[in-house]
Structures are given as C-alpha cells and as structure tokens.
Design a protein around this motif. Sequence first.
Motif, PDB file in Angstrom:
ATOM      1  N   VAL A  47      -1.491  -2.375   7.422  1.00  0.00           N
ATOM      2  CA  VAL A  47      -0.990  -1.150   8.032  1.00  0.00           C
ATOM      3  C   VAL A  47       0.459  -1.388   8.437  1.00  0.00           C
ATOM      4  O   VAL A  47       0.787  -2.415   9.038  1.00  0.00           O
ATOM      5  CB  VAL A  47      -1.836  -0.772   9.274  1.00  0.00           C
ATOM      6  CG1 VAL A  47      -1.235   0.412   9.989  1.00  0.00           C
ATOM      7  CG2 VAL A  47      -3.269  -0.500   8.863  1.00  0.00           C
TER       8      VAL A  47
ATOM      9  N   GLU B   3       2.405   5.789  11.599  1.00  0.00           N
ATOM     10  CA  GLU B   3       1.661   4.879  10.731  1.00  0.00           C
ATOM     11  C   GLU B   3       2.011   5.259   9.297  1.00  0.00           C
ATOM     12  O   GLU B   3       1.748   6.367   8.852  1.00  0.00           O
ATOM     13  CB  GLU B   3       0.163   4.992  10.953  1.00  0.00           C
ATOM     14  CG  GLU B   3      -0.604   3.947  10.189  1.00  0.00           C
ATOM     15  CD  GLU B   3      -2.077   3.965  10.533  1.00  0.00           C
ATOM     16  OE1 GLU B   3      -2.880   3.971   9.584  1.00  0.00           O
ATOM     17  OE2 GLU B   3      -2.406   3.963  11.729  1.00  0.00           O
TER      18      GLU B   3
ATOM     19  N   GLN C 281       2.011   5.494   5.282  1.00  0.00           N
ATOM     20  CA  GLN C 281       0.974   5.607   4.262  1.00  0.00           C
ATOM     21  C   GLN C 281       1.489   5.019   2.951  1.00  0.00           C
ATOM     22  O   GLN C 281       2.635   5.261   2.568  1.00  0.00           O
ATOM     23  CB  GLN C 281       0.612   7.080   4.039  1.00  0.00           C
ATOM     24  CG  GLN C 281       0.124   7.784   5.295  1.00  0.00           C
ATOM     25  CD  GLN C 281      -1.152   7.188   5.830  1.00  0.00           C
ATOM     26  OE1 GLN C 281      -2.085   6.926   5.070  1.00  0.00           O
ATOM     27  NE2 GLN C 281      -1.201   6.950   7.131  1.00  0.00           N
ATOM     28  N   TRP C 282       0.653   4.269   2.265  1.00  0.00           N
ATOM     29  CA  TRP C 282       1.024   3.710   0.971  1.00  0.00           C
ATOM     30  C   TRP C 282       1.105   4.828  -0.062  1.00  0.00           C
ATOM     31  O   TRP C 282       0.243   5.699  -0.104  1.00  0.00           O
ATOM     32  CB  TRP C 282       0.020   2.651   0.520  1.00  0.00           C
ATOM     33  CG  TRP C 282       0.099   1.432   1.386  1.00  0.00           C
ATOM     34  CD1 TRP C 282      -0.656   1.157   2.481  1.00  0.00           C
ATOM     35  CD2 TRP C 282       1.013   0.357   1.248  1.00  0.00           C
ATOM     36  NE1 TRP C 282      -0.280  -0.033   3.029  1.00  0.00           N
ATOM     37  CE2 TRP C 282       0.741  -0.553   2.295  1.00  0.00           C
ATOM     38  CE3 TRP C 282       2.025   0.060   0.345  1.00  0.00           C
ATOM     39  CZ2 TRP C 282       1.465  -1.726   2.463  1.00  0.00           C
ATOM     40  CZ3 TRP C 282       2.738  -1.119   0.508  1.00  0.00           C
ATOM     41  CH2 TRP C 282       2.456  -1.994   1.552  1.00  0.00           C
ATOM     42  N   GLN C 283       2.141   4.831  -0.883  1.00  0.00           N
ATOM     43  CA  GLN C 283       2.319   5.847  -1.918  1.00  0.00           C
ATOM     44  C   GLN C 283       1.541   5.453  -3.169  1.00  0.00           C
ATOM     45  O   GLN C 283       1.353   4.271  -3.456  1.00  0.00           O
ATOM     46  CB  GLN C 283       3.804   6.014  -2.248  1.00  0.00           C
ATOM     47  CG  GLN C 283       4.589   6.579  -1.077  1.00  0.00           C
ATOM     48  CD  GLN C 283       4.001   7.889  -0.595  1.00  0.00           C
ATOM     49  OE1 GLN C 283       3.975   8.864  -1.320  1.00  0.00           O
ATOM     50  NE2 GLN C 283       3.481   7.893   0.635  1.00  0.00           N
TER      51      GLN C 283
ATOM     52  N   VAL D  17       6.045   2.872   1.200  1.00  0.00           N
ATOM     53  CA  VAL D  17       5.280   3.519   2.256  1.00  0.00           C
ATOM     54  C   VAL D  17       6.113   4.670   2.810  1.00  0.00           C
ATOM     55  O   VAL D  17       7.343   4.637   2.762  1.00  0.00           O
ATOM     56  CB  VAL D  17       4.892   2.544   3.393  1.00  0.00           C
ATOM     57  CG1 VAL D  17       3.899   1.503   2.894  1.00  0.00           C
ATOM     58  CG2 VAL D  17       6.109   1.871   3.994  1.00  0.00           C
TER      59      VAL D  17
ATOM     60  N   ALA E 221       6.048   8.263   5.806  1.00  0.00           N
ATOM     61  CA  ALA E 221       5.450   9.053   6.880  1.00  0.00           C
ATOM     62  C   ALA E 221       6.469  10.097   7.296  1.00  0.00           C
ATOM     63  O   ALA E 221       7.658   9.994   6.962  1.00  0.00           O
ATOM     64  CB  ALA E 221       5.067   8.179   8.067  1.00  0.00           C
TER      65      ALA E 221
END
Length: 162
Positions: free
Chosen positions: A4, A49, A51-53, A64, A66
């Motif tokens: 994360v 947080e 987010q993985w693409q 990543v 957000a």
Amino acid sequence: MKKVCSFILLWSAAAGFCPLAAAQDQPTASARVLKVDDSGTVVLDPVLEMQWQPPGRSGSTSLVSASTRVSVQLNLAAWVGRSGRIYMTLPRAPGPTVRATWKTGGTLLPGTLLSGDRTLVYAGPVTGPVIRDLIEIALEADGARLTQPEALAFGFEIELDQ
C-alpha cells in the motif's frame, strides 16, 4: 500482493515550508517573487491511499494514483492593486517524482506540475484580498519507489510586476 502506498498532502503555510522556484521558471530580472499565504487552504482528504494502475501494453506497471479536492484560499491583501503571476509549487522530495494534475472551479488555471517545478495558476491584476477556488487534484507516482508514506508540501508564490 502489492504494498500500500500513500501520500500526505500539505500546503506550504501549514507545513512551514518555503518553496524555491524551479530553474526553468526563474523570475525575470524585473519581477519580485514572494511566498503567498495559503493558510486558509484545506485539503478535503489529506491522506491519500494510492491505487495501482492497470498494466499497460508491456503487461506491467508500477504507476500509482489517487485524487482529492482542495479548497484553495490565497491571501493576496498585500498586493491588491498590483499585477503579477501566481504559481503553484511542489518541492522535490527524496521519493519518486510526483505528477499533479488539476481542474479548477474557474478562478485559477487548470494545469500539471511535476515535483521540483512550479506552474502558473493565475496571471493579471490582484483585484481583491483573497482568491478562492475548489480544485480537483490527481497525483501519480512510481509506486515501486514509494517505500513509506510521503508528505507533499504544495505551496504558492507570486511574481509581481514592477
């Protein structure tokens, strides 16, 4: 399972940080650059947080991203009646290069900013003591280089015409 990744968004007045201009955007000889009081600026979700693409054509990615909204409030009372340019800044941090892209409510200019640079968000006369806008900002970075939560200290500066 991928780790994360997160960013903590700060604005220069809240962070006590004084940004420096990037080399390609150095002020002209006839301009003065001053830090803008943005202490009224509020990040609606300050801890993001990432987010993985999804993988690209190569089948892998470490990108990543957000997004959040920021209620920008710039105190320009000292410069009412003057003319100049206002820039958003993001100092380079030890972690990965961060790309910030934002849309505005119309008072400030939309744009893109890489950490270590600054980008124009307003040009013209300062007609009132405060500029307010609501921006939607998206952040992208190389998640493989994010080893711990990173703080991003955005800020604003004004370059006054003489």
